[in-house]
Design an enzyme around this catalytic site. Structure first.
Site, short mmCIF file in Angstrom:
data_model
loop_
_atom_site.label_atom_id
_atom_site.label_comp_id
_atom_site.label_asym_id
_atom_site.label_seq_id
_atom_site.Cartn_x
_atom_site.Cartn_y
_atom_site.Cartn_z
N LYS A 298 12.54 25.28 -0.03
CA LYS A 298 10.86 23.56 0.47
C LYS A 298 9.80 25.37 0.99
O LYS A 298 10.15 26.30 1.64
CB LYS A 298 11.88 23.40 1.52
CG LYS A 298 12.43 22.57 1.49
CD LYS A 298 12.23 20.96 2.04
CE LYS A 298 13.30 20.11 1.89
NZ LYS A 298 12.36 18.96 1.11
N ARG A 372 21.79 13.06 -1.29
CA ARG A 372 22.50 12.30 -2.36
C ARG A 372 24.08 12.80 -2.40
O ARG A 372 25.19 12.53 -2.67
CB ARG A 372 22.16 11.75 -3.71
CG ARG A 372 21.66 13.11 -4.45
CD ARG A 372 21.47 12.94 -5.55
NE ARG A 372 19.03 13.78 -5.40
CZ ARG A 372 17.96 13.22 -5.06
NH1 ARG A 372 18.45 12.95 -6.43
NH2 ARG A 372 17.05 13.09 -4.91
N1 BES Z 1 15.18 15.74 3.18
C1 BES Z 1 14.42 15.33 1.27
C2 BES Z 1 13.09 14.23 1.92
C3 BES Z 1 12.55 13.95 2.40
C4 BES Z 1 11.11 13.92 1.93
C5 BES Z 1 12.21 13.50 3.68
C6 BES Z 1 10.22 14.01 3.35
C7 BES Z 1 11.57 13.39 4.42
C8 BES Z 1 10.34 13.20 4.53
C9 BES Z 1 15.13 15.79 0.41
O1 BES Z 1 16.67 16.04 1.09
C10 BES Z 1 14.94 16.21 -0.06
O2 BES Z 1 14.27 17.47 -0.85
N2 BES Z 1 14.52 15.82 -1.58
C11 BES Z 1 13.99 15.81 -2.85
C12 BES Z 1 15.01 16.05 -4.14
C13 BES Z 1 13.95 16.26 -5.21
C14 BES Z 1 14.33 17.78 -5.41
C15 BES Z 1 14.77 15.45 -6.47
C16 BES Z 1 11.73 15.79 -2.82
O3 BES Z 1 12.11 14.76 -2.11
O4 BES Z 1 11.46 16.44 -3.59
ZN ZN Z 2 16.71 18.52 0.75
#
Ligand code: BES
Ligand code: ZN
Ligand code: ZN
Length: 519
Positions: A298, A372
């Site tokens: 990230k 997921r």
């Molecule tokens: N933990 C994150 C989602 C999240 C975002 C939680 C903001 C709390 C606040 C999740 O694991 C994630 O990173 N999801 C990605 C998925 C994508 C790579 C398909 C996302 O939402 O960007």
């Molecule tokens: Zn994530």
């Protein structure tokens, strides 16, 4: 703070601070506010009105006004040292949730003024008005008020070395004297509120912890300690069991971290056992104690927030805490998949293919879509433990936050009956969930050239639904409700009734959903 429910005349109640609710009778947009105090004592209402200048208090939701006891108030039989007026907003919009927020506002206003002993007058419509107050059940009102007070009391200053104790020592909810039957019902609602709020606060305390303190192992230890105290069965497994169960999807996330994962299984059995053929509810929580994104790292900005990526797991642990004490007549198993998502030398890589416990093969396109993956095995495992109905909670997608903002969490389901039960639960919990689709026409979003499915959507559109479609694959034919709480698990803005920090969202709704299956 140990709140008490007391049946007495609030205006004659002796306390350092008495909170009294007010609503605004104005209806039209341009109409001047017309505050109305929710008390049957016209002397008290009169005296309070005289202590305030015109327009000084509008009874907006979360608004407060403080009045020190005047001679006029005292001569009206008023015993409290101060009167705190608390606005509940427009009279026509009054609801249980407004009462919850009102009680919270009273507590936080008292705390801010270093008042340690507080009494809250149970709202009571003046006789001559026909307010919708009567439509709010007294028992649910008592419950909402005590919940609001308990949730508002905490401040998340755990890690401040100059932390000052500003706790409320005594809180009395003062209702007018009612008949025995009504009093009993109010006591029951009050008692439920105490249980549910304590559970939600426990969830918040877990979510508040930083990733270095709350590792998957530590989350397991805290769940176990809670279960031991509450009389629930609890097993905490780690790497060996996860690999033995062939939970490759779960393991693919955990293996990039030096911290071992935890698979937490909590079981509640109703006393005397549940009759054969009765439902078994499976609660599944995403417990990523820190989400760096893994190899699909990230951006650094805001990454510190990803310590709350275990809020779904914490919601399930908190829900079990309440379930153990409310004792519904339905069996519940909760499965928490806890891991750290890190980019270590053994981490999964984009393009890797893994076989989930169910046998489904998964192409990992993005290691940041890890929630997921752990839930895939958690949902399947809950079914092997006998779950006939599933509910999961997860801070799953940023896309859900884009779609709904921070005021509603996402709700998805493959089953109208299970979903309807959840929607009904919201009327009691006061939480906001908005249903989003996961119909079969979205299935192509997650189809892969390489494996059975892939862990991202084909593009970035409808990302919350793509994630739900992935989970749906593992729920199969089992009725399933999925809660995407990414936007609601952390209060970024403090409110008059709530501090900044972990919200404990979903606990109250999950508990009500479970109780709706009680036979
Ligand atoms: N933990 C994150 C989602 C999240 C975002 C939680 C903001 C709390 C606040 C999740 O694991 C994630 O990173 N999801 C990605 C998925 C994508 C790579 C398909 C996302 O939402 O960007
Ligand atoms: Zn994530
Ligand atoms: Zn995540």
């Amino acid at each position: 703070m140990e709140p008490k429910l007391i049946f007495a005349d609030a205006s004659g109640f002796s306390t350092p601070m008495l909170a009294l609710f007010a609503v605004d009778l104005a209806t039209g947009r341009n109409e001047e506010p017309r505050p109305l105090l929710l008390t049957q004592s016209s002397d008290l209402a009169d005296a309070a009105a005289r202590a305030l200048g015109p327009g000084e208090f509008k009874a907006a939701l979360g608004e407060t006004a403080l009045i020190h006891a005047t001679d006029r108030l005292k001569s009206a039989g008023f015993q409290a040292e101060r009167l705190l007026l608390v606005g509940l907003g427009k009279a026509k919009d009054l609801s249980l949730d407004k009462l919850r927020k009102g009680a919270g506002t009273a507590v936080r206003a008292a705390k801010a003024r270093s008042v340690r002993n507080l009494a809250i007058a149970f709202p009571d419509a003046p006789i001559e008005t026909n307010l919708p107050l009567a439509q709010l059940s007294a028992s649910l009102s008592a419950r909402a008020l005590v919940e609001g007070a308990q949730l508002a009391e905490l401040d998340w200053d755990t890690y401040h070395s100059d932390r000052k104790d500003s706790n409320i020592n005594e809180l009395a909810l003062v209702s007018k004297v009612v008949d025995d039957n009504s009093a009993q019902q109010m006591q029951a609602g009050f008692h439920e509120g105490l249980i549910v709020a304590a559970a939600q606060n426990f969830t918040r305390s877990l979510v508040n912890e930083p990733g270095n303190v709350l590792t998957p192992t530590e989350l397991g230890a805290r769940a176990k300690a809670m279960c031991d105290e509450a009389g629930l069965a609890c097993e905490v497994y780690s790497t060996e069991k996860i690999r033995e169960l062939k939970m490759e999807a779960f393991w693919s996330v955990a293996k990039g971290s030096a911290e071992p994962p935890a698979l937490i299984v909590m079981t509640y059995e109703p006393s005397g056992g549940a009759p054969a053929d009765s439902p078994i509810l499976g609660l599944v929580g995403k417990g990523i104690t820190f989400d760096s994104g893994g190899i699909s790292l990230k951006p650094g900005d805001g990454m510190e927030k990803m310590k709350y990526d275990m809020a779904g797991a914490a919601a399930m642990i908190g829900a079990m805490h309440a379930i153990a004490r409310l004792k519904p007549a339905v069996k519940v198993v909760a499965v928490v998949c806890a891991a750290e998502n890190m980019p270590g030398g053994r981490a999964s890589k984009p393009g890797d293919v893994v076989t989930a416990m169910s046998g489904t093969t998964i192409e990992i396109v993005n290691t940041d879509a890890e929630g997921r993956l752990v839930l895939a095995d958690g949902l399947h495992y809950a079914k092997t433990l006998g779950a006939t109905h599933l509910i999961d909670a997860a801070t799953l997608t940023g896309a859900c936050v884009v779609a709904l903002g921070m005021l509603n969490a996402g709700l998805f389901s493959n089953d109208e009956a299970a979903c309807a039960k959840f929607v009904n639960a919201l009327a009691i919990s006061g939480e906001n969930f908005w249903r989003l689709p996961c119909t079969e026409d979205y299935r192509e979003n997650i189809s892969s050239e390489i494996a059975d499915i892939k862990n991202t959507g084909k593009n970035r559109w409808g990302g919350a639904t793509s994630a739900a479609m992935f989970l749906k694959e593992f729920a199969g034919d089992t009725p399933w409700v999925h809660l995407d709480i990414a936007g609601c698990a952390w209060n970024e803005e403090k409110k008059p009734w709530l501090p900044y920090g972990p919200s404990g969202v979903a606990v109250r709704s999950i508990v009500e959903w479970v109780r709706s299956y009680s036979v």
